[in-house]
Design a protein around this motif. Structure first.
Motif, PDB file in Angstrom:
ATOM      1  N   GLU A 169      19.086 -13.494 -18.890  1.00  0.00           N
ATOM      2  CA  GLU A 169      19.082 -13.878 -20.332  1.00  0.00           C
ATOM      3  C   GLU A 169      18.045 -13.074 -20.871  1.00  0.00           C
ATOM      4  O   GLU A 169      17.096 -12.505 -20.303  1.00  0.00           O
ATOM      5  CB  GLU A 169      18.394 -15.493 -20.133  1.00  0.00           C
ATOM      6  CG  GLU A 169      19.413 -16.579 -19.785  1.00  0.00           C
ATOM      7  CD  GLU A 169      20.176 -16.788 -20.732  1.00  0.00           C
ATOM      8  OE1 GLU A 169      20.611 -16.328 -21.787  1.00  0.00           O
ATOM      9  OE2 GLU A 169      20.971 -17.817 -20.230  1.00  0.00           O
ATOM     10  N   THR A 222      16.216  -8.257 -20.342  1.00  0.00           N
ATOM     11  CA  THR A 222      16.952  -9.365 -19.726  1.00  0.00           C
ATOM     12  C   THR A 222      15.859  -9.559 -18.696  1.00  0.00           C
ATOM     13  O   THR A 222      15.346  -8.727 -17.980  1.00  0.00           O
ATOM     14  CB  THR A 222      18.312  -9.002 -19.044  1.00  0.00           C
ATOM     15  OG1 THR A 222      17.932  -7.835 -18.604  1.00  0.00           O
ATOM     16  CG2 THR A 222      19.385  -9.069 -20.113  1.00  0.00           C
ATOM     17  N   VAL A 274      14.929 -11.872 -23.133  1.00  0.00           N
ATOM     18  CA  VAL A 274      13.544 -12.735 -23.944  1.00  0.00           C
ATOM     19  C   VAL A 274      12.938 -11.434 -24.287  1.00  0.00           C
ATOM     20  O   VAL A 274      13.195 -10.291 -24.477  1.00  0.00           O
ATOM     21  CB  VAL A 274      12.537 -13.205 -22.773  1.00  0.00           C
ATOM     22  CG1 VAL A 274      13.427 -14.497 -22.072  1.00  0.00           C
ATOM     23  CG2 VAL A 274      12.432 -12.246 -21.679  1.00  0.00           C
ATOM     24  N   ARG A 312      13.577 -23.212 -23.595  1.00  0.00           N
ATOM     25  CA  ARG A 312      13.882 -23.838 -22.243  1.00  0.00           C
ATOM     26  C   ARG A 312      12.875 -23.491 -21.074  1.00  0.00           C
ATOM     27  O   ARG A 312      12.284 -24.331 -20.386  1.00  0.00           O
ATOM     28  CB  ARG A 312      15.337 -23.218 -21.609  1.00  0.00           C
ATOM     29  CG  ARG A 312      16.093 -23.996 -20.571  1.00  0.00           C
ATOM     30  CD  ARG A 312      17.169 -23.492 -20.271  1.00  0.00           C
ATOM     31  NE  ARG A 312      17.882 -22.900 -21.136  1.00  0.00           N
ATOM     32  CZ  ARG A 312      18.983 -22.070 -20.819  1.00  0.00           C
ATOM     33  NH1 ARG A 312      19.110 -21.358 -19.582  1.00  0.00           N
ATOM     34  NH2 ARG A 312      19.740 -21.493 -21.560  1.00  0.00           N
ATOM     35  N   VAL A 348      16.201 -19.614 -25.337  1.00  0.00           N
ATOM     36  CA  VAL A 348      16.012 -19.427 -23.984  1.00  0.00           C
ATOM     37  C   VAL A 348      14.593 -19.429 -23.586  1.00  0.00           C
ATOM     38  O   VAL A 348      14.048 -20.082 -22.672  1.00  0.00           O
ATOM     39  CB  VAL A 348      16.156 -18.047 -23.592  1.00  0.00           C
ATOM     40  CG1 VAL A 348      15.810 -17.616 -22.362  1.00  0.00           C
ATOM     41  CG2 VAL A 348      17.767 -17.814 -23.773  1.00  0.00           C
ATOM     42  N   PHE A 356      18.995 -21.225 -15.595  1.00  0.00           N
ATOM     43  CA  PHE A 356      19.415 -19.990 -15.882  1.00  0.00           C
ATOM     44  C   PHE A 356      20.554 -19.500 -15.012  1.00  0.00           C
ATOM     45  O   PHE A 356      20.652 -19.692 -13.651  1.00  0.00           O
ATOM     46  CB  PHE A 356      18.192 -19.147 -15.721  1.00  0.00           C
ATOM     47  CG  PHE A 356      17.437 -18.909 -16.864  1.00  0.00           C
ATOM     48  CD1 PHE A 356      16.771 -20.015 -17.178  1.00  0.00           C
ATOM     49  CD2 PHE A 356      16.899 -17.618 -17.256  1.00  0.00           C
ATOM     50  CE1 PHE A 356      15.860 -20.016 -18.462  1.00  0.00           C
ATOM     51  CE2 PHE A 356      15.859 -17.474 -18.165  1.00  0.00           C
ATOM     52  CZ  PHE A 356      15.558 -18.651 -18.801  1.00  0.00           C
TER      53      PHE A 356
END
Lengths: 262, 220
Positions: free
Chosen positions: B161, B145, B163, B212, B209, B157
Motif C-alpha cells: 500500500e 509503498t 503511504v 487504518r 490507508v 493489508f
C-alpha cells in the motif's frame, strides 16, 4: 518506488473556491473542503490551496479555512498566496498546513527561504516560480530551453532581473524543499507543460520539481513525467471541470509506465 | 463497522469505511519541540477519539496508548527530550507506543543527523540517504509503498500500500523491521519491539490507508 504525484490546485477567495463550479454532485460546489475531500477520494496525492484575496479580512478567513482543511483532509496540503514574512508562515503552519508556498516574497528577499528552513525545516518550504520565455521559438513550447526565461512576481505582472535556472539553483541551495514551476507561456494554453525547461530544472536540482501550467490532456501528464522528469504535476481547470477525472488519469499513466499511487 | 455514503466527481459511488474504535480509549500524544503534532491530533480526532497533547509525565504514563510524533531534526529534539526528562519517561513506558517519522528515528540507537545518540529502543542506527543516481532526490518526499508487512499494525493489508513519506534519514533493515520500503535501497519503513511500534512514514497524512494503521494501533 516513489510515485509521481498528481496535485489539484484550488484558488480561494473569501473562503470559497473560485473555479470548480462545474464540479458535479457536491453538496456545496464552492466549499473548498468538500472539493478537497472529493479530490482526495478520487486519488489526488496532495492539494494546493491558493489564497487569491488581498484584504486583511480575506487573510483571516483563509487562516480559519486552513484550520478546517487540516481537521478534515487526510492527505498533505500546501497553502500559498500573500505570504510575505516569517509570521505568515508561522500562522499558516500553526493552523495546520503541511507546507507553504512562497513566490514574490522570496524574489524580493531570498533570505526568507533560509529563515523558513531554519525555523520549520526544508520540507515545509515550497518556492513557486512564475517564469516566461521571451524568445521562445515555438509558442507550443518546443524547443523552449534556448530562450531566456525571466522570473516574474506579483502574479506574473512584474518582471524581475532573475533568470529561471539561476534562481531555481539559488532556491535549491538555500534549502527549499520543492520548486513549483509555472511557465507563463504554457499556462492556460492547454497545450502541455514546459517539458524542456522542466527537464533542465529537474536534472540540475537536488529537490523535487512540480510542473504547473499547460495541462490539457492526460498525455500532457505522461509527457511531463517521462520527458520533463517532473516529480509532480499540478493542474486546476482540467480537474475542476471534470475534463480529466483523476482515477482515469492514473490508470492511463500506469498503462504508460508511469508509477503513480492507486 | 458501518459506512457513510459519498458521491464523488465521477458520478460513481464509493463506500468509505468509517472506523469504529473504542471511544473511551485514552490516547496521549507527546508534546515536544517537533512540528506536525497537530496533524496527528487531527487524525486521531477523525477516528472519534479526543487525544491529549501533553508533556505531563503523569498523563503520558497513565494513557492507554502513547503516540510520539513529529517532524524535525534529531539533535535539537533529543536535547529537548533530555532537558524535559521525557527521554527516560519514554523508555519506561509499558503501554503500546507509536513513534512517527522523527519519533521513530529518536527511538533508534543513534542518528547520523548531527551525530546524535537517541533513545535506543530499537537496535539500529539511522543513516543519511546517499543518492546513487540523479532521480534520487533527498529528502524522499511523496508516496511510496510498504511491503513485507508483518505486524498487527498492518492488519488488513493484502498488497503493498502507498503511504506518505518525508525524510532524509532512514533506518536500515534489521531484526525489528516490520515493513520494508525501497528508496535508493530497501530500508525499514516500520519497526517493532515489545510495546514499541514505529513508522517512518506519516500515517496521519496517508489517506484511508494511514487511518487504518492508526486504528490498528489503537486496537492493539
Amino acid at each position: 518506488m516513489l510515485a509521481k504525484r498528481i496535485i489539484p490546485c484550488l484558488d480561494i477567495k473569501d473562503g470559497q473556491t473560485v473555479k470548480g463550479t462545474n464540479f458535479v454532485n457536491l453538496r456545496q460546489a464552492g466549499d473548498p473542503i468538500e472539493l478537497g475531500k472529493a479530490y482526495s477520494e478520487a486519488g489526488a496525492d496532495e492539494l494546493v490551496y491558493l489564497d487569491i484575496t488581498a484584504s486583511h479580512e480575506g487573510r483571516k478567513t483563509f487562516t480559519e479555512l486552513v484550520g478546517r482543511i487540516a481537521r478534515e483532509i487526510n492527505i498533505p496540503f500546501t497553502v500559498g498566496g500573500g505570504i510575505n514574512e516569517l509570521k505568515d508562515v508561522d500562522r499558516l503552519l500553526n493552523a495546520g498546513a503541511d507546507k507553504v508556498s512562497i513566490n514574490s516574497a522570496a524574489l524580493r528577499r531570498p533570505e526568507l527561504i533560509d529563515e523558513i528552513v531554519k525555523n520549520f525545516g526544508s520540507q515545509v518550504c515550497v518556492v513557486a516560480i512564475d517564469a516566461k520565455c521571451d524568445d521562445m521559438i515555438h509558442p507550443a513550447g518546443h524547443p523552449d530551453i534556448d530562450g531566456t526565461w525571466t522570473c516574474y512576481m506579483n502574479g506574473g505582472r512584474v518582471p524581475t532581473e532573475r533568470n529561471l535556472f539561476e534562481w531555481a539553483q539559488e532556491v535549491n541551495e538555500r534549502g527549499a524543499g520543492e520548486i513549483l514551476f509555472t511557465s507563463m507561456n504554457h499556462d492556460g494554453v492547454k497545450n502541455g507543460y514546459a517539458d524542456c525547461a522542466l527537464r533542465k530544472l529537474s536534472d540540475n536540482l537536488t529537490i523535487p520539481v512540480i510542473a504547473s501550467g499547460g495541462a490539457g490532456s492526460r498525455e500532457h501528464f505522461r509527457d511531463t513525467f517521462i520527458n520533463g522528469h517532473s516529480d509532480a504535476a499540478l493542474a486546476a481547470s482540467v480537474f475542476h471541470f471534470g475534463e480529466i477525472p483523476i482515477p482515469e488519469l492514473k490508470k492511463y499513466l500506469i498503462s504508460e509506465g508511469v508509477n503513480v499511487r492507486i | 463497522m458501518y459506512y457513510i455514503f459519498i458521491e464523488d466527481s465521477l458520478k460513481s459511488v464509493t463506500f468509505v469505511p468509517k472506523f469504529v474504535v473504542s471511544l473511551n480509549m485514552n490516547v496521549a500524544i507527546i508534546k515536544y519541540n517537533a512540528g506536525n503534532i497537530g496533524s496527528v491530533e487531527n487524525a486521531v480526532r477523525r477516528l472519534g477519539i479526543e487525544p491529549l497533547v501533553t508533556d505531563s509525565p503523569e498523563l503520558i504514563k497513565n494513557a492507554d496508548r502513547v503516540i510520539f510524533p513529529g517532524q524535525g531534526e534529531a539533535k535539537s529534539t533529543m536535547e529537548y527530550l533530555k532537558a524535559h526528562k521525557l527521554d527516560e519517561l519514554i523508555k519506561s513506558l509499558t503501554q503500546p507506543v507509536l513513534g512517527i517519522c522523527i519519533g521513530m528515528q529518536l527511538l533508534c540507537k543513534h542518528s547520523e543527523e548531527q551525530d546524535t545518540d537517541c533513545l535506543g529502543i530499537f537496535d539500529v542506527d539511522v543513516k543519511r540517504f546517499i543518492p546513487q543516481v540523479h532521480e534520487h532526490k533527498v529528502p524522499q518526499m511523496g508516496w511510496n509503498t510498504v511491503e513485507d508487512t508483518k505486524s498487527e499494525l498492518f492488519k488488513g493489508f493484502e498488497k503493498p500500500e502507498f503511504v506518505y513519506f518525508i525524510h532524509s534519514f532512514y533506518a536500515p533493515l534489521c531484526k525489528e523491521t516490520i515493513a520494508t520500503t525501497n528508496y535508493i535501497q530497501p530500508y525499514s519503513s516500520a519497526l517493532h519491539k515489545d510495546n514499541f511500534f514505529a513508522t517512518q512514514f506519516h500515517p496521519e497524512k496517508s489517506g484511508s490507508v494511514g487511518e487504518r494503521i492508526i486504528k490498528n494501533f489503537i486496537d492493539l
